[in-house]
Design an enzyme around this catalytic site. Sequence first.
Site, PDB file in Angstrom:
ATOM      1  N   SER A   1      -3.002   5.070 -11.158  1.00 22.62           N
ATOM      2  CA  SER A   1      -4.013   4.939 -10.106  1.00 22.62           C
ATOM      3  C   SER A   1      -3.655   5.825  -8.923  1.00 22.62           C
ATOM      4  CB  SER A   1      -4.157   3.474  -9.682  1.00 22.62           C
ATOM      5  OG  SER A   1      -2.919   2.966  -9.248  1.00 22.62           O
ATOM      6  N   CYS A   2      -4.577   5.907  -8.003  1.00 21.73           N
ATOM      7  CA  CYS A   2      -4.454   6.732  -6.816  1.00 21.73           C
ATOM      8  C   CYS A   2      -3.115   6.469  -6.119  1.00 21.73           C
ATOM      9  CB  CYS A   2      -5.614   6.408  -5.868  1.00 21.73           C
ATOM     10  SG  CYS A   2      -5.679   7.424  -4.401  1.00 21.73           S
ATOM     11  N   PRO A   3      -2.428   7.507  -5.754  1.00 21.49           N
ATOM     12  CA  PRO A   3      -2.789   8.921  -5.709  1.00 21.49           C
ATOM     13  C   PRO A   3      -2.255   9.736  -6.892  1.00 21.49           C
ATOM     14  CG  PRO A   3      -0.831   8.643  -4.405  1.00 21.49           C
ATOM     15  CD  PRO A   3      -1.190   7.262  -4.971  1.00 21.49           C
TER      16      PRO A   3
ATOM     17  N   ASP B   1      -8.620   5.975 -14.034  1.00 27.17           N
ATOM     18  CA  ASP B   1      -8.911   5.509 -12.678  1.00 27.17           C
ATOM     19  C   ASP B   1     -10.264   6.067 -12.239  1.00 27.17           C
ATOM     20  OD1 ASP B   1      -8.987   4.804 -10.019  1.00 27.17           O
ATOM     21  OD2 ASP B   1      -7.289   6.050  -9.419  1.00 27.17           O
TER      22      ASP B   1
END
Length: 81
Positions: free
Chosen positions: A17-19, A44
Site C-alpha cells: 500500500s501507499c507509498p 492498491d
Amino acid sequence: MNDTYDVTETLDVTGESCPMPVVKTKSAVDGIDEGDTLEVVATDPGSMSDIDGWAAGTDGVDLLDQIDDGDEFRHYVRKTA
C-alpha cells in the site's frame, strides 16, 4: 503479458500500500534505460492516482496507460530521459 506495450520489465507490488507502489516504481524506472517501458502491477486502488500524480510531476517519464482490472491495477510507464 501485454501486447499493447513493448514491456521491458514488470514490477509486482501486489499486496503493498501507499507509498510503496510509487517508491518502488521510481526505483525501477531509475534502473531501466531511456525508451524502456515498465509495467507495474498493483492491488492498491490508490496506486491509480498516486502513480498518475508522480508521473505528471516527474521529468523523464511518461505514463502511457493505467488499467483497472478490478482486483489489479496495471500501470505502463516509459522512461523518456
